[in-house]
Scaffold this active site. Structure first.
Site, PDB file in Angstrom:
ATOM      1  CG  MET A 288      46.818   7.762   0.153  1.00 26.58           C
ATOM      2  SD  MET A 288      46.555   7.527  -1.627  1.00 26.58           S
ATOM      3  CE  MET A 288      45.043   8.445  -1.905  1.00 26.58           C
ATOM      4  CD  GLU A 289      48.846  11.617   4.077  1.00 22.81           C
ATOM      5  OE1 GLU A 289      49.483  10.890   3.282  1.00 22.81           O
ATOM      6  OE2 GLU A 289      48.154  11.155   4.996  1.00 22.81           O
TER       7      GLU A 289
ATOM      8  CG  ASP B 243      34.518  27.064  -5.741  1.00 24.37           C
ATOM      9  OD1 ASP B 243      33.343  27.015  -6.135  1.00 24.37           O
ATOM     10  OD2 ASP B 243      34.867  27.697  -4.731  1.00 24.37           O
TER      11      ASP B 243
ATOM     12  CG  LEU C 173      40.323   1.698   4.437  1.00 26.23           C
ATOM     13  CD1 LEU C 173      40.400   0.453   3.588  1.00 26.23           C
ATOM     14  CD2 LEU C 173      39.711   1.374   5.784  1.00 26.23           C
ATOM     15  CB  CYS C 174      44.448   7.637   5.034  1.00 23.74           C
ATOM     16  SG  CYS C 174      45.001   7.680   3.329  1.00 23.74           S
ATOM     17  CG  HIS C 175      47.755   4.364   9.101  1.00 20.43           C
ATOM     18  ND1 HIS C 175      47.813   3.691   7.905  1.00 20.43           N
ATOM     19  CD2 HIS C 175      47.731   3.416  10.067  1.00 20.43           C
ATOM     20  CE1 HIS C 175      47.823   2.389   8.143  1.00 20.43           C
ATOM     21  NE2 HIS C 175      47.774   2.189   9.430  1.00 20.43           N
TER      22      HIS C 175
END
Lengths: 159, 159, 159, 159, 159, 159
Positions: free
Chosen positions: B113-114, B128, B75-77
């Site tokens: 969020m970024e 990793d 739901l992020c733009h």
């Protein structure tokens, strides 16, 4: 520095050659926790009972992310997961949501990163959906729980 | 359940309409920690002093992930970041690596969020690259530190 | 052949230059229908009442697809949607599910393709989730309903 | 609700475990139709005779989309198609373009979704290239025609 | 090492902050050449005259690649191109195909990388389509021809 | 025109059917050169000795691009590389950087395009990181050096 297999003898990054490894059935399980205020968890639970949408969206985001793992983690091999599960569970006594993912593959390389990526992105999605009410949410304890298959065999996290 | 803005009045997920919001200069900073054995950290540090490749790869992975945020978080733009920084720092006394990312944008929606996605994916990349020697590494304390811009103004994490 | 704006005077494909167009508020709504057996629709509805997961997954898939539109449709411009809604509705009397999506943007180019892509991929996701019980499902009436903004103004589908 | 294999016993979405299925040669064919005005079809045909660019672009878009299927449809398995064909045919008497795609794979899961995604995205591309002259175009009859391989064997659409 | 703007004062990679730059109309043109045997070029030209498919596929690949530039080049900013053109021209006297791309944007950062990526991927696509008959094809002279807009103004390649 | 295997008998693009080909161990090596001013190369070398970041970023970009090959080149098959190496070497006497990539796979189709894509994108990344000081850099001699495996056997470039 030869122990870090993603670096060659000169310390340069490369994608490790797995071409000579045998195919084997592989499986990995990872977990993550998201801590929030009691009010935020309550909003999720209420929504969850009625519609399940918050958990449903996070679950889908986790599943999709497992498939994008080799695009996100530079030295991961592309691979074809045969199974992805992502489960979310509200832990009201701890003001947490616990996320667990298990990924499976028959192939030449393990799926730990896929399971870890799935729980991480599911956790980020939870944060995104609740950040309007609770920017202080914290994601923690992102770790591998269990890994089977491959030459190194069965590995389990402590306790 | 109206407080969770990503759900409409029926509890269905949607991408919030930000079309009427004003553009403003936005910025967000997030952090994450990766805990490992002293031996693993030593391997990274030694590599780091000579070649920097482990941190270089994780940094690039974090930067790339910030750009993929709207593809990962449902739901992020989509948005056009004007700046992404990802820094990694070895903390030998804590057997940890600390990762911090700051993202910037002039736009209608925030970039929390970024920044969170950048530190998460940088942490996963660290895992990793070191998992051959230390599968028990744990990612923790993934959280927003600071957010500026937009109607809600300046927000800072506690302490 | 100059009327097909995606082809230049030699008939070669190009991405139309919108650089001189003014920004305007744009909006488009599209619909699609999925026809299935009564039993399949019943399974979805029962699931929908309890968990909503089938519709929740299709809704997320549609939202994500709208954001991927310029990656899927070769001559579409990349753009930054400010709003995406995807709704699914069971129509038991017609043995159909109706899907509607509205996308919005303030920009130099329309969002018809984004809305059409959203309903198409939501419909495909519905098919995917039910194909184990009903391979004969049919997607139909995928069309633009309404489009606002831009030089060509308000357009509405017939009836 | 156990019949919808993409939902587990609690109605939660997951990616079905295909790890125990045998590899088999798999193939699926799907079709779609795009209805338009006679003038629009005429423009495509004229272009088609001279340059073929409209059909060429739609064909490539469909082929590329088949490869992106597991990224678009949340619960689809990633897989490695061995063959993708997309054909477009003008049907002037019906004012339609018919699109057909056949995908093939040797693997553990079917390729129905790949073929359906290919025809859907090829149809959307056709719409995109002609929407400047005909916004009322309609995509219909998107369906699976034939499926071979796997435990469920040969399936064909009615008539 | 401060002159390489993608490295900070410690030599670490970051995505340069363009947030304070003014929007301006930007444009860049790049070229590439693919050298092949006369027979290979003849096959392309014959196909080109009749169907144009080889050039059509390469043109679409180049256009799509320009849109993916920030995903391919780690420190490129995401941006919204307003125009992409890719042209291919057979040069029989030189046994070459020349590829030229022009990209445009109104924004805070230049589009040189987008134009260079477009010609590179179009050239790779040409190689791919002809490699069955001519593995010795060589891509050369991939370079920026012209760049306008931004603080550094108009730049042109020598001669 | 049957010799161009990516075109069918009508000259239409398709993804060649490799389903009947045997799996074999495949490997391809490609190279590219980037020519620049002595000052630019000096900046890279100085940075390279201390931090290695320019080469580290280009190396990662090349590795990631090899994995994206089937997304970039329309008619390439998706495949699962088992090994990717990208090496960069400064050639001060020629004012060039040489890039070489070797990709490996056990599968039904060759990996030439993956190696060529890796060196091309690594070269573009080098250009991107140095373009602030040297817009006249030129990428040249992008070619396949060696290819093993498959029915056509061992192929080597001249000289």
């Amino acid at each position: 520095m030869s122990k870090l297999t993603h670096l060659d003898s000169q310390g340069h990054a490369h994608m490790v050659d797995v071409g000579q490894k045998d195919d084997s059935q592989r499986q990995a399980t990872a977990e993550a926790f998201v801590t929030m205020t009691p009010e935020t968890l309550q909003l999720i639970i209420e929504g969850g009972h009625k519609k399940g949408d918050v958990f449903a969206v996070a679950r889908i985001a986790g599943i999709q992310a497992a498939k994008k793992c080799s695009d996100l983690i530079p030295l991961c091999h592309p691979l074809m997961l045969t199974s992805i599960k992502v489960e979310l569970q509200a832990l009201p006594e701890l003001n947490q949501v616990r996320i667990e993912s298990t990924c499976k593959l028959r192939g030449q390389t393990g799926v730990e990163m896929e399971a870890l990526t799935a729980v991480s992105v599911a956790a980020l999605t939870l944060y995104d959906m609740c950040k309007a009410v609770d920017k202080g949410m914290v994601i923690s304890q992102v770790r591998l729980l269990d890994k089977q298959g491959g030459k190194s065999g069965h590995w389990q996290a402590n306790e």
